[in-house]
Enzyme design. Structure first.
Site, short mmCIF file in Angstrom:
data_model
loop_
_atom_site.label_atom_id
_atom_site.label_comp_id
_atom_site.label_asym_id
_atom_site.label_seq_id
_atom_site.Cartn_x
_atom_site.Cartn_y
_atom_site.Cartn_z
N ASP A 84 0.85 -1.19 0.00
CA ASP A 84 0.00 0.00 0.00
C ASP A 84 0.90 1.25 0.00
OD1 ASP A 84 -2.41 1.43 0.25
OD2 ASP A 84 -2.37 1.35 2.45
N HIS A 177 -7.65 9.59 4.31
CA HIS A 177 -7.33 8.49 5.22
C HIS A 177 -7.69 8.87 6.65
CE1 HIS A 177 -4.20 7.54 2.01
NE2 HIS A 177 -4.90 6.44 2.08
N GLY A 208 -9.06 5.40 1.93
CA GLY A 208 -9.78 6.03 3.04
C GLY A 208 -11.19 5.49 3.18
N SER A 210 -12.62 3.88 5.46
CA SER A 210 -13.23 3.90 6.80
C SER A 210 -14.07 5.15 7.02
CB SER A 210 -12.13 3.88 7.88
OG SER A 210 -11.39 2.71 7.83
P1 13P Z 1 -8.54 4.25 6.19
O1 13P Z 1 -7.54 4.07 7.28
O2 13P Z 1 -9.16 5.59 6.23
O3 13P Z 1 -9.53 3.15 6.15
O4 13P Z 1 -7.73 4.21 4.81
C1 13P Z 1 -7.09 3.05 4.41
C2 13P Z 1 -6.32 3.29 3.17
O5 13P Z 1 -6.76 3.95 2.26
C3 13P Z 1 -4.99 2.68 3.05
O6 13P Z 1 -4.33 3.09 1.91
#
Ligand code: 13P
Length: 287
Positions: A84, A177, A208, A210
């Site tokens: 990632d 994020h 992002g 979440s």
């Molecule tokens: P979140 O932590 O907001 O879920 O984002 C995860 C993400 O996009 C990792 O690249």
């Protein structure tokens, strides 16, 4: 067995659902995420940031943990192991360590350099049968200590990067994020539509994931989002369950301090969260 994410996201794009990409932090995370995917009969992407890779004692350790858990726990659904937000050097390391997918995040580089490096990594990934995600327009929020502002990608730049032969494209559409602020105005569907029109049939990645309302994520999936990244919500679920266990004094009862007991509620909370997300993303029974 680990597989590339290319076919997974292409199938998701064609079938109008999305694959969840869940960030790993340790062994408990790995077991919990893979258990959820298996129980939901869903393909899954497990990913580490460079910081998490370091925390887990290196990319080879990550790869060994994931492959060993797949084998020992009888995981039969397709699993892709993905880097990632990789730097150029990080991507090279993960290719060598046996990852099956990488994200090259050149969004902070001058555009020409992002194009050149993405192109080079695409050639390596094609040769190795790996998938590759590229990024245009930095995603806001905090990622491994780097704070960006909520950006929207330029559709023309998206078109140029998408033409390089990548498997999927991350493009900022107002997503960030971490925890969304109270006054977050929501995803920019106008920008998403413009990007989709520019890139054609290219699986898009929503970072992002979440805290975005479920219906909003599902609308984004209808517009071509085929991979949704989730990290913070699993962390919050783990922390909440662990806090409740300790606040209830359970670590002080009998052998409640044994990490196998202490970490169990948090691990179960991660599995529940991943199963919930798989349901929302529509990838259940798509293995
Ligand atoms: P979140 O932590 O907001 O879920 O984002 C995860 C993400 O996009 C990792 O690249």
């Amino acid at each position: 067995m680990l597989v590339s994410a290319k076919e997974m996201v292409a199938n998701a794009y064609a079938g109008h659902y999305a694959i969840g990409a869940f960030n790993l932090n340790n062994l408990e995370w790995t077991k919990s995420v893979l258990k959820a995917a298996q129980e939901m009969n869903s393909p899954v992407i497990v990913q580490v940031s460079e910081g998490a890779g370091k925390y887990m004692a290196g990319y080879k350790t990550v790869k060994d943990i994931v492959t060993d858990v797949i084998e020992s726990q009888g995981i039969t659904v397709p699993v892709a192991l993905h880097l990632d937000h990789g730097s150029y050097e990080g991507c090279k390391k993960c290719i060598d360590a046996g990852f099956t997918s990488i994200m090259f995040d050149g969004s902070h580089l001058p555009f020409e350099e992002n194009v050149a490096k993405t192109k080079e990594l695409v050639a390596i990934c094609n040769e190795k049968g790996m998938s590759i995600e590229a990024e245009v327009g930095a995603i806001g929020g905090e990622e491994d200590g780097v704070v960006g502002t909520g950006e929207c990608a330029d559709p023309e730049e998206c078109k140029n990067i998408a033409a390089l032969g990548i498997s999927m494209l991350a493009a900022g559409i107002g997503n960030i994020h971490g925890v969304y602020p109270e006054n977050w105005p929501g995803l920019r569907f106008d920008v998403l539509e413009a990007i989709k029109a520019a890139v054609g049939a290219m699986p898009l990645v929503l970072h992002g994931g979440s805290g975005i309302p479920d219906a909003m994520v599902q609308d984004a999936i209808k517009l071509g989002v085929s991979k949704v990244n989730v990290n913070t919500e699993c962390q919050l679920a783990f922390a909440k369950a662990t806090r409740e266990y300790i606040e209830a004094g359970k670590d002080l009862q009998g052998k409640g301090f044994d990490p196998r007991k202490l970490l169990a509620p948090g691990a179960a909370a991660i599995t529940d969260m991943v199963k919930y997300k798989i349901e929302v993303f529509g990838s259940a029974n798509k293995a």
